[in-house]
Scaffold this active site. Structure first.
Site, PDB file in Angstrom:
ATOM      1  CB  ALA A   7      -0.881  -0.007   1.236  1.00 16.76           C
ATOM      2  N   GLY A  56       0.613  -5.148   0.552  1.00 17.92           N
ATOM      3  CA  GLY A  56      -0.496  -5.245  -0.405  1.00 17.92           C
ATOM      4  C   GLY A  56      -0.062  -5.864  -1.723  1.00 17.92           C
ATOM      5  CD  GLU A  61      -2.496  -7.897   2.242  1.00 18.07           C
ATOM      6  OE1 GLU A  61      -2.221  -6.712   1.987  1.00 18.07           O
ATOM      7  OE2 GLU A  61      -3.174  -8.234   3.233  1.00 18.07           O
ATOM      8  CD  GLU A  88       1.353  -5.892   5.370  1.00 18.53           C
ATOM      9  OE1 GLU A  88       2.206  -6.761   5.696  1.00 18.53           O
ATOM     10  OE2 GLU A  88       0.661  -5.980   4.340  1.00 18.53           O
TER      11      GLU A  88
HETATM   12  N1  DAK Z   1       4.570   3.433  -0.394  1.00 24.07           N
HETATM   13  C1  DAK Z   1       4.989   4.636  -0.881  1.00 24.07           C
HETATM   14  N2  DAK Z   1       6.187   4.819  -1.478  1.00 24.07           N
HETATM   15  C2  DAK Z   1       6.996   3.768  -1.573  1.00 24.07           C
HETATM   16  C3  DAK Z   1       6.640   2.495  -1.087  1.00 24.07           C
HETATM   17  C4  DAK Z   1       5.349   2.332  -0.473  1.00 24.07           C
HETATM   18  N3  DAK Z   1       4.921   1.171  -0.013  1.00 24.07           N
HETATM   19  N4  DAK Z   1       7.661   1.631  -1.310  1.00 24.07           N
HETATM   20  C5  DAK Z   1       8.626   2.363  -1.934  1.00 24.07           C
HETATM   21  N5  DAK Z   1       8.230   3.632  -2.096  1.00 24.07           N
HETATM   22  C6  DAK Z   1       8.961   4.729  -2.717  1.00 24.07           C
HETATM   23  C7  DAK Z   1      10.119   5.173  -1.818  1.00 24.07           C
HETATM   24  O1  DAK Z   1       9.658   6.084  -0.839  1.00 24.07           O
HETATM   25  C8  DAK Z   1      11.020   5.830  -2.849  1.00 24.07           C
HETATM   26  O2  DAK Z   1      10.509   7.104  -3.155  1.00 24.07           O
HETATM   27  P1  DAK Z   1      11.495   8.402  -3.230  1.00 24.07           P
HETATM   28  O3  DAK Z   1      12.184   8.465  -1.932  1.00 24.07           O
HETATM   29  O4  DAK Z   1      12.437   8.045  -4.383  1.00 24.07           O
HETATM   30  O5  DAK Z   1      10.568   9.523  -3.549  1.00 24.07           O
HETATM   31  C9  DAK Z   1      10.845   4.966  -4.073  1.00 24.07           C
HETATM   32  O6  DAK Z   1       9.602   4.277  -3.897  1.00 24.07           O
HETATM   33  C10 DAK Z   1      11.953   3.921  -4.229  1.00 24.07           C
HETATM   34  O7  DAK Z   1      12.012   3.184  -3.018  1.00 24.07           O
HETATM   35  P2  DAK Z   1      13.375   2.988  -2.169  1.00 24.07           P
HETATM   36  O8  DAK Z   1      14.315   4.118  -2.414  1.00 24.07           O
HETATM   37  O9  DAK Z   1      12.980   2.702  -0.782  1.00 24.07           O
HETATM   38  O10 DAK Z   1      13.958   1.690  -2.876  1.00 24.07           O
HETATM   39  P3  DAK Z   1      14.899   0.608  -2.221  1.00 24.07           P
HETATM   40  O11 DAK Z   1      15.341  -0.277  -3.355  1.00 24.07           O
HETATM   41  O12 DAK Z   1      15.967   1.223  -1.371  1.00 24.07           O
HETATM   42  O13 DAK Z   1      13.961  -0.246  -1.236  1.00 24.07           O
HETATM   43  C11 DAK Z   1      11.945  -1.467  -0.644  1.00 24.07           C
HETATM   44  C12 DAK Z   1      12.899  -0.991  -1.767  1.00 24.07           C
HETATM   45  C13 DAK Z   1      10.747  -2.125  -1.297  1.00 24.07           C
HETATM   46  C14 DAK Z   1      12.672  -2.470   0.254  1.00 24.07           C
HETATM   47  C15 DAK Z   1      11.538  -0.240   0.212  1.00 24.07           C
HETATM   48  O14 DAK Z   1      11.061   0.791  -0.679  1.00 24.07           O
HETATM   49  C16 DAK Z   1      10.444  -0.528   1.186  1.00 24.07           C
HETATM   50  O15 DAK Z   1      10.689  -1.090   2.239  1.00 24.07           O
HETATM   51  N6  DAK Z   1       9.188  -0.130   0.854  1.00 24.07           N
HETATM   52  C17 DAK Z   1       8.078  -0.271   1.761  1.00 24.07           C
HETATM   53  C18 DAK Z   1       7.587  -1.700   1.814  1.00 24.07           C
HETATM   54  C19 DAK Z   1       6.424  -1.880   2.786  1.00 24.07           C
HETATM   55  O16 DAK Z   1       6.584  -1.662   3.993  1.00 24.07           O
HETATM   56  N7  DAK Z   1       5.277  -2.301   2.246  1.00 24.07           N
HETATM   57  C20 DAK Z   1       4.120  -2.531   3.071  1.00 24.07           C
HETATM   58  C21 DAK Z   1       3.252  -1.311   3.135  1.00 24.07           C
HETATM   59  S1  DAK Z   1       1.842  -1.565   4.216  1.00 24.07           S
HETATM   60  C22 DAK Z   1      -5.755  -1.894   3.358  1.00 24.07           C
HETATM   61  C23 DAK Z   1      -5.343  -3.028   2.662  1.00 24.07           C
HETATM   62  C24 DAK Z   1      -3.985  -3.320   2.550  1.00 24.07           C
HETATM   63  C25 DAK Z   1      -3.036  -2.492   3.154  1.00 24.07           C
HETATM   64  C26 DAK Z   1      -3.451  -1.370   3.828  1.00 24.07           C
HETATM   65  C27 DAK Z   1      -4.814  -1.073   3.947  1.00 24.07           C
HETATM   66  N8  DAK Z   1      -7.161  -1.575   3.472  1.00 24.07           N
HETATM   67  C28 DAK Z   1      -8.103  -2.496   2.823  1.00 24.07           C
HETATM   68  C29 DAK Z   1      -7.585  -0.408   4.076  1.00 24.07           C
HETATM   69  C30 DAK Z   1      -1.646  -2.828   2.980  1.00 24.07           C
HETATM   70  C31 DAK Z   1      -0.662  -2.268   3.694  1.00 24.07           C
HETATM   71  C32 DAK Z   1       0.723  -2.368   3.236  1.00 24.07           C
HETATM   72  O17 DAK Z   1       1.037  -2.909   2.199  1.00 24.07           O
END
Ligand code: DAK
Length: 257
Positions: A65, A108, A111, A131
Site C-alpha cells: 500500500a 499489499g 496480497e 506491515e
Molecule cells: N509506499 C509509498 N512509497 C513507496 C513504497 C510504499 N509502499 N515503497 C517504496 N516507495 C517509494 C520510496 O519512498 C522511494 O521514493 P522516493 O524516496 O524516491 O521519492 C521509491 O519508492 C523507491 O524506493 P526505495 O528508495 O525505498 O527503494 P529501495 O530499493 O531502497 O527499497 C523497498 C525498496 C521495497 C525495500 C523499500 O522501498 C520498502 O521497504 N518499501 C516499503 C515496503 C512496505 O513496507 N510495504 C508494506 C506497506 S503496508 C488496506 C489493505 C492493505 C493495506 C493497507 C490497507 N485496506 C483495505 C484499508 C496494505 C498495507 C501495506 O502494504
C-alpha cells in the site's frame, strides 16, 4: 483511461495489465486500486476476454500500500475506506488471473499476488508482509490467504517477523506455481494465459470457482459443488464440441456456450 496501469491485448482473449507507478515502486494507492478494480470488472464482463495477466516492473511487482497515503488516512475508518471495496472487487474476479512477479511483492503487493490464481515468479522476486514494521497487520487478506498458501509456521514468520522470502522459497512453500528467469516471467505467464484462453470458458470459470471452494468449504460441501458444476457443464455445447473434436482428432473450437 487508467493512468497507473498499462493495459494491452497481447493475444486473442488475453489482457495484460501492468502496474505503472514507477516513482513509488508500484505502491498501491487508492487511485491505482480503483483503476485495477474497474479494469478487472470490465474484463469479467467482456466475453472476448478469457484470461488476464497482471505484472509490475523488473524492480517491483508492488511494494505494498502507498505508505504516504496511509499517513494521511485514518485507519479507524477501515469499514468505509473505498480501498476495502476495491480489494473485494479484485479478489472476486471470476476469470483466470495470472500474476507475473519480478522484484518486490510486499504487503499489499504480496496480497495482490495471492488474489491471483496462478503465479509465475522471476528468480529475483521477493515476497513479504512487512506491515508489522509499521505497527499494523496485513489488511487485504494477507493473514488468511498466506496461511492457507504456505502453512502456519512460515506465515507466522513472515507476518510476525516481517521477513521476506525469495522466489525459490516461495515455490517450495506453495506461494507460486513456477519460477523463471526474470526476463521471461511475463512471456511465460502469457503462454499460460493463451493456453487457458483456448479452453471452454464456462468450464474454466466453474473449475476456478470449484478450486477456490476447496479453500473455504468442508470436503463434503466442496464435492457437492463439484458435482453440481459437472452436471451443469454436461448440458453445454462446448462439452459436446470437446468430445466431438477428440473423436474427430482435431482441435476443439469452444464458443462459451
Ligand atoms: N509506499 C509509498 N512509497 C513507496 C513504497 C510504499 N509502499 N515503497 C517504496 N516507495 C517509494 C520510496 O519512498 C522511494 O521514493 P522516493 O524516496 O524516491 O521519492 C521509491 O519508492 C523507491 O524506493 P526505495 O528508495 O525505498 O527503494 P529501495 O530499493 O531502497 O527499497 C523497498 C525498496 C521495497 C525495500 C523499500 O522501498 C520498502 O521497504 N518499501 C516499503 C515496503 C512496505 O513496507 N510495504 C508494506 C506497506 S503496508 C488496506 C489493505 C492493505 C493495506 C493497507 C490497507 N485496506 C483495505 C484499508 C496494505 C498495507 C501495506 O502494504
Amino acid at each position: 483511461m487508467p493512468s497507473n496501469l498499462i493495459v494491452q491485448a497481447p493475444a486473442d482473449g488475453v489482457r495484460l495489465i501492468t502496474l505503472h507507478r514507477p516513482q513509488a515502486l508500484n505502491a498501491l494507492n487508492t487511485a491505482l486500486l480503483e483503476e485495477l478494480a474497474a479494469e478487472l470488472h470490465a474484463a469479467d464482463q467482456d466475453p472476448q476476454i478469457r484470461a488476464v495477466v497482471i505484472t509490475g516492473s523488473r524492480k517491483a511487482f508492488a511494494a505494498g500500500a502507498d505508505i504516504n497515503e496511509m499517513a494521511e488516512r485514518d485507519l479507524v475508518g477501515i469499514l468505509d475506506d473505498p480501498r476495502v471495496a476495491h480489494w473485494q472487487s479484485i479478489a472476486g474476479f471470476g476469470k483466470p488471473l495470472i500474476a507475473a512477479v519480478n522484484g518486490f511483492a510486499l504487503g499489499g503487493g504480496c496480497e495482490l499476488v495471492m488474489c491471483a490464481d496462478i503465479v509465475i515468479a522471476g528468480s529475483d522476486a521477493r515476497f513479504g508482509q512487512p506491515e508489522i514494521n509499521l505497527g499494523i497487520l496485513p489488511g487485504a487478506g494477507g493473514t488468511q490467504r498466506l496461511l492457507r498458501a504456505v502453512g502456519k509456521p512460515l506465515a507466522m514468520q513472515m507476518v510476525l517477523g516481517g521477513e521476506a522470502i525469495d522466489a525459490r522459497h516461495a515455490l517450495q512453500a506453495g506461494l507460486v506455481s513456477e519460477v523463471t528467469e526474470p526476463e521471461l516471467t511475463v512471456e511465460r505467464a502469457l503462454q499460460v494465459a493463451v493456453a487457458i484462453a483456448a479452453k471452454a470458458p464456462l468450464a474454466v470459470r466453474l473449475a476456478k470457482e470449484a478450486l477456490l471452494k476447496a479453500q473455504d468449504m468442508d470436503l463434503a460441501s466442496g464435492l457437492r459443488f463439484e458435482r453440481h458444476a459437472f452436471t451443469l457443464l454436461a448440458g453445454t455445447a462446448d462439452r459436446n464440441e470437446g468430445i466431438r473434436a477428440f473423436q474427430e482428432k482435431r482441435p476443439a473450437r469452444f464458443q462459451g456456450l
